[in-house]
Design a protein around this motif. Structure first.
Motif, short mmCIF file in Angstrom:
data_model
loop_
_atom_site.label_atom_id
_atom_site.label_comp_id
_atom_site.label_asym_id
_atom_site.label_seq_id
_atom_site.Cartn_x
_atom_site.Cartn_y
_atom_site.Cartn_z
N LYS A 202 40.37 43.45 41.44
CA LYS A 202 41.30 42.89 42.44
C LYS A 202 42.28 41.99 41.76
N ALA B 234 43.91 40.57 47.93
CA ALA B 234 43.38 39.22 48.36
C ALA B 234 42.52 39.19 49.68
N SER C 4 40.09 35.42 45.39
CA SER C 4 41.19 36.24 45.12
C SER C 4 42.56 35.95 45.72
N THR C 5 42.48 35.16 46.86
CA THR C 5 43.73 34.86 47.59
C THR C 5 44.42 33.48 46.64
N LEU D 19 46.21 35.03 43.77
CA LEU D 19 47.44 35.77 43.96
C LEU D 19 48.56 34.51 44.39
#
Ligand code: CTP
Length: 440
Positions: A95, A101, A106-107, A110
């Motif tokens: 990812k 995201a 993951s968001t 990023l």
């Protein structure tokens, strides 16, 4: 670590239990630790244990209105001095490599503008899978730093490389990054800022001697040998020291370029101001080159093994009664040739090397045509000349319109001269192209 803020992203792997110890140990060293748990991580450790140990809320959901209003995922990552991803599962790494995201973990990665340290953990087959290798190469180009994985027994009962680094190792890798980061940040700078996450930070501009002739350009360099494994302990390799390629990467950075160095195993330190991606095999080198493109100039100085074993034995090959093993070799991808023959996405200047033990100019000229390079830097590496591993080089720069033979120079001087010539070439080609467009 004292006074630093660490955002720990806990991934879904059995090694997540080590994160609890990490939180305790980092806090003992004066760090503030905030944690985000992926959904899978919550199967291994509970948000409650994490919250109790960190004395901070444990963050789990992207759309949690209370936290969105109070803190928000942007602030979560921006308020950290360092983001640590542990265990960095194959899925989380994939990812990150693709900028996906789709959950809080993951968001925040990023949205982050701070150094990222990943501690991968997975089964050894997942670790060696070409998809994971590609993702790792991309992440290294993006400036993500890694600690581990180590070799050892795994939760699944198998043995191999894939065990998450120990807490001590993660603590020392994190401390080293925080120290580097503090040293790289100008004294007057405070608060969160965007900065390059490449090894050694941005390219140094060294005043008078660097004309900045490559400012705004991306230069990609391969260097060193490749190692092609036969079994867990043996490999096919070569004597390349990597010195010339490293010197080229350093010279390009000195002239202001953004530089990606894809390096096989060498004993050299990473050049300052250069994003260095470490690889072992020709196929890994190919993937890392592919991930680093596009580039304005690509220099292929690596001594890539032409062949690899058709099959890599999982266990050490034993001396048997049947005599020596028969090795079956298959051809490796030709990285230079593949990149030079690309239509769209071909770097405007492709430079290859030809290390020969015969007539370097004649053999190098042949290579210029067969590989489709723009320039070939040819030299005679017969052992009595001491080029391999030495600090000097005597090269012939072969272009389509002629050959320039340079005197014996230090590898640093060859590098600087080559990068200055390359800078001039790309600028002239660009000027000519705009003039042609203007005339149309
Ligand atoms: N090269 C490459 N990928 C390969 C082999 C070579 O990118 N699989 C690049 C090298 O980095 C160098 C150039 O090709 O820039 C020439 O490498 P060399 O080993 O001299 O050429 P080969 O094609 O392997 O030819 P030979 O070994 O037969 O001389």
């Amino acid at each position: 670590m004292h006074g630093k803020s660490i955002l720990l992203i806990i991934g879904g792997g059995i090694a997540a239990y080590k994160c609890l110890d990490f939180i305790r140990r980092a806090r003992e060293r004066g760090a503030k630790v905030r944690c985000v748990l992926t959904r899978a991580a919550q199967e291994f450790v509970t948000p409650l244990s994490v919250a109790v140990l960190s004395e901070e809320p444990a963050f789990t959901e992207l759309f949690d209105l209370k936290n969105e209003t109070e803190i928000g995922h942007i602030r979560l990552s921006r308020e950290a001095d360092l983001i640590i991803v542990a265990p960095a599962t194959a899925n989380l790494l994939a990812k990150m490599a693709h900028g996906i995201a789709d959950d809080l973990a993951s968001t925040v990665i990023l949205a982050g503008d701070k150094p990222v340290l990943a501690a991968p953990a997975m089964n050894w087959r997942m670790w060696t899978h070409p998809a994971t290798r590609r993702n790792l190469a991309q992440l290294a180009v993006d400036g993500v730093r890694f600690v581990g994985p180590n070799e050892g027994g795994m939760a699944c009962g198998e043995w191999g490389v894939g065990r998450m680094a120990e807490v001590d190792e993660i603590i020392s890798a994190a401390s080293a990054i925080l120290r580097e980061d503090a040293a790289a940040r100008p004294a007057h700078q405070s608060g969160p800022t965007l900065r390059s996450k490449c090894t050694g930070d941005t390219a140094p501009q060294d005043g008078a001697s660097s004309s900045g002739a490559l400012t705004g350009r991306h230069v990609l360099v391969t260097a060193g040998p490749t190692y092609e494994p036969l079994d867990p302990v043996r490999f096919i390799g070569n004597r390349s020291s990597g010195k010339q390629g490293y010197a080229i990467a350093a010279a390009a950075a000195r002239l202001g370029a953004r530089v990606t160095l894809v390096a096989g195993p060498t004993a050299l330190p990473d050049p300052k101001g250069v994003a260095t991606v470490h690889v072992e095999t020709a196929r890994d080198m190919f993937d890392a080159v592919d991930a680093a493109l596009p580039a304005d100039i690509a220099v292929f100085a690596a001594a890539v093994a032409d062949w690899r074993a058709a099959a890599v034995e999982a266990e050490k090959i034993k001396k048997g009664e049947d005599g020596p093993p028969q090795l079956r070799l298959v051809e490796n991808p030709d990285i230079l040739k593949t990149v030079a023959s690309r239509g769209a996405g071909r770097p405007p200047l492709v430079i290859g090397f030809a290390a020969e033990t015969g007539n370097a100019v004649a053999l190098g000229s042949k290579k210029l045509a067969s590989k489709g390079a723009d320039w070939i830097v040819a030299n005679d590496v017969s052992p009595e000349r001491g080029i391999f591993g030495g600090d000097h080089n005597e090269v012939h720069v072969i272009r389509r319109d002629g050959v320039e033979s340079w005197p014996s120079l230090s590898k640093d001087d060859v590098a600087l001269r080559l990068m200055r010539a390359a800078a001039e070439h790309v600028s002239t080609s660009q000027r000519n192209a705009s003039q042609r467009e203007g005339n149309l």
